[in-house]
Design a protein around this motif. Structure first.
Motif, PDB file in Angstrom:
ATOM      1  N   VAL A   1       0.966  -1.052   0.054  1.00 26.73           N
ATOM      2  CA  VAL A   1       0.046  -0.028  -0.138  1.00 26.73           C
ATOM      3  C   VAL A   1       0.812   1.201   0.124  1.00 26.73           C
ATOM      4  CG1 VAL A   1      -2.014  -1.156   1.163  1.00 26.73           C
ATOM      5  CG2 VAL A   1      -0.338   0.323   2.515  1.00 26.73           C
ATOM      6  N   THR A   2       1.997   1.164   0.340  1.00 29.16           N
ATOM      7  CA  THR A   2       2.884   2.355   0.567  1.00 29.16           C
ATOM      8  C   THR A   2       3.862   2.792  -0.865  1.00 29.16           C
ATOM      9  OG1 THR A   2       4.707   1.219   1.936  1.00 29.16           O
ATOM     10  CG2 THR A   2       2.979   2.618   2.824  1.00 29.16           C
ATOM     11  N   GLU A   3       3.830   1.552  -1.513  1.00 29.91           N
ATOM     12  CA  GLU A   3       4.798   1.473  -2.637  1.00 29.91           C
ATOM     13  C   GLU A   3       3.934   1.598  -4.030  1.00 29.91           C
ATOM     14  OE1 GLU A   3       7.470  -1.689  -2.940  1.00 29.91           O
ATOM     15  OE2 GLU A   3       8.619  -1.117  -1.462  1.00 29.91           O
ATOM     16  N   ASN A   4       2.571   1.752  -3.988  1.00 29.61           N
ATOM     17  CA  ASN A   4       1.670   1.797  -5.126  1.00 29.61           C
ATOM     18  C   ASN A   4       0.751   2.822  -4.715  1.00 29.61           C
ATOM     19  OD1 ASN A   4       2.418  -0.620  -6.959  1.00 29.61           O
ATOM     20  ND2 ASN A   4       2.293  -1.398  -4.824  1.00 29.61           N
ATOM     21  N   PRO A   5       0.700   4.032  -5.789  1.00 31.13           N
ATOM     22  CA  PRO A   5      -0.455   5.044  -5.237  1.00 31.13           C
ATOM     23  C   PRO A   5      -1.801   4.740  -5.287  1.00 31.13           C
ATOM     24  CG  PRO A   5       1.164   5.476  -7.201  1.00 31.13           C
ATOM     25  CD  PRO A   5       1.361   4.035  -6.863  1.00 31.13           C
ATOM     26  N   VAL A   6      -2.284   3.574  -6.098  1.00 27.08           N
ATOM     27  CA  VAL A   6      -3.821   3.135  -5.761  1.00 27.08           C
ATOM     28  C   VAL A   6      -3.591   1.539  -5.975  1.00 27.08           C
ATOM     29  CG1 VAL A   6      -5.967   3.153  -7.150  1.00 27.08           C
ATOM     30  CG2 VAL A   6      -4.410   5.009  -7.457  1.00 27.08           C
ATOM     31  N   VAL A   7      -4.162   1.044  -4.748  1.00 28.24           N
ATOM     32  CA  VAL A   7      -4.042  -0.521  -4.667  1.00 28.24           C
ATOM     33  C   VAL A   7      -5.636  -0.936  -4.251  1.00 28.24           C
ATOM     34  CG1 VAL A   7      -3.090  -2.315  -3.171  1.00 28.24           C
ATOM     35  CG2 VAL A   7      -1.799  -0.354  -3.379  1.00 28.24           C
ATOM     36  N   LEU A   8      -6.104  -1.706  -4.828  1.00 37.37           N
ATOM     37  CA  LEU A   8      -7.197  -2.538  -4.538  1.00 37.37           C
ATOM     38  C   LEU A   8      -6.925  -4.034  -4.106  1.00 37.37           C
ATOM     39  CD1 LEU A   8     -10.426  -2.013  -4.460  1.00 37.37           C
ATOM     40  CD2 LEU A   8     -10.401  -3.005  -6.780  1.00 37.37           C
ATOM     41  N   PHE A   9      -7.522  -4.170  -2.795  1.00 36.10           N
ATOM     42  CA  PHE A   9      -7.410  -5.901  -2.628  1.00 36.10           C
ATOM     43  C   PHE A   9      -8.710  -6.215  -2.939  1.00 36.10           C
ATOM     44  CE2 PHE A   9      -3.985  -3.923  -0.080  1.00 36.10           C
ATOM     45  CZ  PHE A   9      -3.037  -4.868  -0.041  1.00 36.10           C
ATOM     46  N   MET A  10      -8.577  -7.031  -3.867  1.00 33.75           N
ATOM     47  CA  MET A  10     -10.023  -7.491  -4.339  1.00 33.75           C
ATOM     48  C   MET A  10     -10.183  -8.996  -4.620  1.00 33.75           C
ATOM     49  SD  MET A  10      -9.474  -6.539  -8.298  1.00 33.75           S
ATOM     50  CE  MET A  10     -10.902  -7.157  -9.117  1.00 33.75           C
ATOM     51  N   LYS A  11     -11.322  -9.650  -4.829  1.00 30.99           N
ATOM     52  CA  LYS A  11     -11.598 -10.943  -5.181  1.00 30.99           C
ATOM     53  C   LYS A  11     -11.452 -11.228  -6.497  1.00 30.99           C
ATOM     54  CE  LYS A  11     -14.361 -11.969  -0.905  1.00 30.99           C
ATOM     55  NZ  LYS A  11     -15.449 -12.160  -0.407  1.00 30.99           N
ATOM     56  N   GLY A  12     -10.457 -11.834  -7.213  1.00 28.89           N
ATOM     57  CA  GLY A  12     -10.403 -11.910  -8.515  1.00 28.89           C
ATOM     58  C   GLY A  12      -9.336 -10.929  -9.063  1.00 28.89           C
ATOM     59  N   THR A  13      -9.287 -10.501 -10.361  1.00 26.39           N
ATOM     60  CA  THR A  13      -8.382  -9.751 -11.078  1.00 26.39           C
ATOM     61  C   THR A  13      -9.334  -8.527 -11.684  1.00 26.39           C
ATOM     62  OG1 THR A  13      -8.311 -10.938 -13.118  1.00 26.39           O
ATOM     63  CG2 THR A  13      -6.904 -11.661 -11.467  1.00 26.39           C
ATOM     64  N   PRO A  14      -8.428  -7.427 -12.135  1.00 26.30           N
ATOM     65  CA  PRO A  14      -9.117  -6.588 -12.822  1.00 26.30           C
ATOM     66  C   PRO A  14     -10.056  -6.937 -13.935  1.00 26.30           C
ATOM     67  CG  PRO A  14      -7.268  -5.685 -12.107  1.00 26.30           C
ATOM     68  CD  PRO A  14      -7.168  -7.109 -11.700  1.00 26.30           C
ATOM     69  N   THR A  15      -9.255  -8.079 -14.885  1.00 29.85           N
ATOM     70  CA  THR A  15     -10.143  -8.484 -15.975  1.00 29.85           C
ATOM     71  C   THR A  15     -11.111  -9.523 -15.628  1.00 29.85           C
ATOM     72  OG1 THR A  15      -8.092  -9.975 -16.203  1.00 29.85           O
ATOM     73  CG2 THR A  15      -7.879  -7.958 -17.475  1.00 29.85           C
ATOM     74  N   PHE A  16     -10.957 -10.041 -14.532  1.00 27.76           N
ATOM     75  CA  PHE A  16     -11.666 -11.437 -13.998  1.00 27.76           C
ATOM     76  C   PHE A  16     -12.235 -11.336 -12.810  1.00 27.76           C
ATOM     77  CE2 PHE A  16     -12.729 -15.827 -13.645  1.00 27.76           C
ATOM     78  CZ  PHE A  16     -14.017 -15.930 -14.500  1.00 27.76           C
TER      79      PHE A  16
ATOM     80  N   ALA B   1      -3.648  -4.091  -8.352  1.00 28.76           N
ATOM     81  CA  ALA B   1      -4.685  -5.188  -7.873  1.00 28.76           C
ATOM     82  C   ALA B   1      -3.938  -6.263  -7.037  1.00 28.76           C
ATOM     83  CB  ALA B   1      -5.609  -5.473  -8.836  1.00 28.76           C
ATOM     84  N   VAL B   2      -4.723  -6.485  -5.960  1.00 22.21           N
ATOM     85  CA  VAL B   2      -3.913  -7.850  -5.221  1.00 22.21           C
ATOM     86  C   VAL B   2      -5.364  -8.667  -5.191  1.00 22.21           C
ATOM     87  CG1 VAL B   2      -3.021  -8.659  -3.028  1.00 22.21           C
ATOM     88  CG2 VAL B   2      -2.475  -6.399  -4.099  1.00 22.21           C
ATOM     89  N   ASN B   3      -5.179 -10.000  -5.678  1.00 28.57           N
ATOM     90  CA  ASN B   3      -6.178 -11.068  -5.899  1.00 28.57           C
ATOM     91  C   ASN B   3      -6.086 -11.908  -4.400  1.00 28.57           C
ATOM     92  OD1 ASN B   3      -7.874 -13.136  -6.018  1.00 28.57           O
ATOM     93  ND2 ASN B   3      -6.885 -13.928  -8.076  1.00 28.57           N
ATOM     94  N   VAL B   4      -7.006 -11.407  -3.566  1.00 24.12           N
ATOM     95  CA  VAL B   4      -6.911 -12.184  -2.010  1.00 24.12           C
ATOM     96  C   VAL B   4      -7.396 -13.515  -2.206  1.00 24.12           C
ATOM     97  CG1 VAL B   4      -7.484  -9.814  -1.061  1.00 24.12           C
ATOM     98  CG2 VAL B   4      -9.453 -11.425  -1.496  1.00 24.12           C
ATOM     99  N   LEU B   5      -7.873 -13.878  -3.257  1.00 20.84           N
ATOM    100  CA  LEU B   5      -8.220 -15.355  -3.207  1.00 20.84           C
ATOM    101  C   LEU B   5      -7.038 -16.290  -3.592  1.00 20.84           C
ATOM    102  CD1 LEU B   5     -11.578 -15.138  -5.589  1.00 20.84           C
ATOM    103  CD2 LEU B   5     -11.252 -15.174  -2.981  1.00 20.84           C
ATOM    104  N   ALA B   6      -6.233 -15.546  -4.189  1.00 23.77           N
ATOM    105  CA  ALA B   6      -4.745 -16.366  -4.417  1.00 23.77           C
ATOM    106  C   ALA B   6      -3.909 -16.418  -3.234  1.00 23.77           C
ATOM    107  CB  ALA B   6      -4.074 -15.739  -5.578  1.00 23.77           C
TER     108      ALA B   6
END
Length: 107
Positions: A14-29, A51-56
């Motif tokens: 979260v500190t090395e990336n200006p915009v971070v989304l912890f999400m289920k899946g990926t932006p494309t899926f 984007a960080v895929n929390v399911l992984a």
């Protein structure tokens, strides 16, 4: 076996990336409606999202909930600060605040 410092990993992300989304899946899926809505709002704002895929990664999935003391996924961070989940993002998008936050990440 060494203990993994998940909180440190999350802090680094979260500190090395200006915009971070912890999400289920990926932006494309995206794997849930809330994550799909969140990534769409960010795309609408023209954000470059880490984007960080929390399911992984189960450790990250639980760790990010502890990190922000926020029980649900997705979670958005902008400039190292926790913003909120998809409902908060929708409100911020509707009143123009999300766009201002994203614009504030431009170099």
């Amino acid at each position: 076996m060494s203990e993994r410092d998940v909180q440190a990993e999350i802090h680094k992300i979260v500190t090395e990336n200006p915009v971070v989304l912890f999400m289920k899946g990926t932006p494309t899926f995206p794997q849930c409606g809330f994550s799909a809505a969140a990534i769409q709002l960010l795309k609408n704002c023209g954000a470059t999202v880490a984007a960080v895929n929390v399911l992984a990664d189960q450790d990250i999935r639980q760790g990010v909930k502890d990190y922000a003391n926020w029980p649900t996924i997705p979670q958005l961070y902008v400039n190292g600060e926790f913003v909120g989940g998809s409902d908060i993002m929708k409100e911020l998008y509707a009143n123009g605040e999300l766009q201002k936050m994203i614009d504030g990440t431009a170099e």
